[in-house]
Write a protein that holds these residues in place. Structure first.
Motif, PDB file in Angstrom:
ATOM      1  N   GLY A 251     -53.801  32.475  32.882  1.00 39.09           N
ATOM      2  CA  GLY A 251     -55.223  32.319  32.577  1.00 39.09           C
ATOM      3  C   GLY A 251     -55.909  31.258  33.417  1.00 39.09           C
TER       4      GLY A 251
ATOM      5  N   VAL B 154     -55.731  31.414  26.270  1.00 39.29           N
ATOM      6  CA  VAL B 154     -56.207  32.148  27.448  1.00 39.29           C
ATOM      7  C   VAL B 154     -57.375  33.063  27.077  1.00 39.29           C
ATOM      8  CG1 VAL B 154     -55.608  33.927  29.137  1.00 39.29           C
ATOM      9  CG2 VAL B 154     -54.026  32.042  28.700  1.00 39.29           C
TER      10      VAL B 154
ATOM     11  N   ILE C  66     -61.334  32.892  28.442  1.00 44.70           N
ATOM     12  CA  ILE C  66     -62.037  34.037  29.036  1.00 44.70           C
ATOM     13  C   ILE C  66     -63.425  34.181  28.416  1.00 44.70           C
ATOM     14  CG2 ILE C  66     -62.046  36.564  29.187  1.00 44.70           C
ATOM     15  CD1 ILE C  66     -59.001  36.434  29.492  1.00 44.70           C
TER      16      ILE C  66
END
Length: 450
Positions: free
Chosen positions: A143, A200, A204
């Protein structure tokens, strides 16, 4: 055309920019604290999993340092350009930083996945810890793009004075992480891997919000595409290099602290003390991240008024930012001395661990007021590109810290190694104050009033 920074009093701007940015960092630290809180309470191996996150933390923080390298310099350059009434250069600064961060994200992800095993063992990982550390580290590194984009490009949101939007972007990710952590860790029984997956996904979400804002046509200074301009990148990297190096040295300090705990504590006691150190560091994150939020949120004031050549407003910015930082730190300092066990119980219910961490936190936080001085001065000077001043101010404190890590266990009990933070904070702040009052402010006055 008048900018709002020209018209609104500095005292009011510090509150408008600093407080939302501080609150944003409260949400930001939920990433690490919530992860550690849920992981530390995994039945059967929570302490070991928690220690594994502590081992991975320096490398993951080092990855985040690339966002500071590129985007603190880029956002400062953008604000200075706005102060000089050069909007085209401001637009180039944000666009060049975005493209550079994209390339760095790819390179860092590939490098970390290739060298993860030797890296984790170099950080103090044991054979027992490795399965947990490997799982957490591998997923987190995947990520990297989202992490660097959400963290780095948010500086450009703050630099334009949009503190509320900057806060929302971070709060969004933190709330998503808070919801997903128990689902992935306990609901799907993924353990420490679930904590990394939740982090992660939350990053996002933050990245999407930030990039959507910065690509918007309604935003006057927004991201656009073009060739890399090394003349601009060299200027932005020159500003960002100092915070980048500071973050790397901070990680080195954590590595040496863990190494010293293992060396003097042995395998059994070493793992216990490293777990305790991870909890102590989590408490320090609760202090330093919101402090950095205040200084980062207000950094555009230093950059803008430095670019405009307004010495009076630059010094007002230093004064009011320091005041807000000091007020925040005093509250946390009192809490650290009076109620440390309340925080420790978020991570563990083990009576021995609670006793250890309670004492360690008290020793670690006796000189916290010095941190407020350090952050206000160093981050303000960095925002103006004054690296020649931030270098001695920052590194003396780091050197004192490292010396304490090596010397204290040799002359006293291992428990007293946790005085290293207090000693370095007090001595570092004293040096910083004398240098700023006797040298730096006079140099700034000569430059900006000439």
């Amino acid at each position: 055309m008048k900018h709002k920074f020209d018209e609104i009093p500095i005292k009011k701007l510090v509150l408008q920019l600093g407080i939302p940015a501080m609150l944003a960092q409260f949400f930001n630290i939920l990433y690490s604290i919530v992860d550690r809180m849920f992981v530390g309470n995994i039945p059967g191996h929570g302490d070991l999993a928690l220690a594994s996150i502590g081992i991975s933390a320096p490398a993951l923080t080092a990855i985040g340092a690339f966002a500071y390298l590129i985007c603190i310099g880029g956002s400062s350059y953008m604000s200075i350009s706005l102060g000089k009434k050069e909007p085209e250069m401001a637009n180039k600064a944000i666009s060049q930083s975005f493209m550079m961060l994209l390339l760095v994200s790819i390179a860092v992800t590939i490098s970390c996945l290739i060298f993860k095993k030797p890296l984790l063992y170099a950080l103090g990982c044991s054979d027992t810890m490795y399965p947990y550390a490997n799982s957490y580290f591998s997923i987190y590194v995947l990520g990297t793009f989202a992490s660097l984009m959400s963290l780095g490009m948010n500086f450009f949101v703050l630099a334009q004075g949009h503190a509320k939007q900057g806060m929302i972007s971070i709060a969004l990710g933190a709330v998503v992480n808070l919801i997903l952590d128990p689902v992935f860790i306990y609901g799907f029984d993924l353990g420490i891997a679930g904590a990394a997956t939740a982090t992660v996904l939350s990053q996002i979400c933050s990245m999407i919000y930030v990039l959507r804002f910065l690509f918007s046509s309604s935003n006057p200074i927004r991201i656009s595409f073009g060739k890399l301009d090394w003349s601009i990148l060299k200027k932005t990297l020159a500003i960002g290099m100092m915070p980048f190096i500071i973050m790397l040295v901070d990680n080195l300090i954590v590595i040496f602290l863990n190494a010293s705990l293992r060396n003097y504590g042995g395998d059994a006691l070493g793992d216990l003390y490293i777990s305790a150190a991870a909890i102590v560091q989590s408490f320090m994150v609760l202090i330093t991240c919101p402090l950095q939020g205040i200084t980062n949120g207000c950094s555009t004031l230093y950059s803008y008024h430095y670019g405009a050549g307004n010495y009076k407003k630059v010094m007002e910015s230093f004064r009011y930012v320091l005041l807000v930082c000091a007020c925040y730190v005093v509250i946390l300092m009192v809490a650290a001395q009076a109620f440390p066990s309340v925080f420790v119980r978020l991570f563990t219910q083990d009576a021995k661990m609670i006793g250890l961490c309670t004492g360690f936190i008290r020793k670690y936080t006796m000189g916290l007021l010095g941190v407020a001085v350090q952050f206000a001065v160093v981050d303000g000077l960095t925002a103006m590109g004054k690296v020649r001043y931030t270098l001695p101010v920052s590194f003396l404190r780091k050197i004192i810290f490292l010396l304490c890590i090596f010397i204290l266990p040799m002359v006293t009990s291992l428990d007293n190694i946790f005085y290293c933070e207090t000693i370095s904070d007090l001595l570092g702040a004293t040096f910083t104050s004398v240098l700023f009052l006797c040298v730096i402010r006079h140099k700034l006055k000569q430059e900006l009033t000439a």
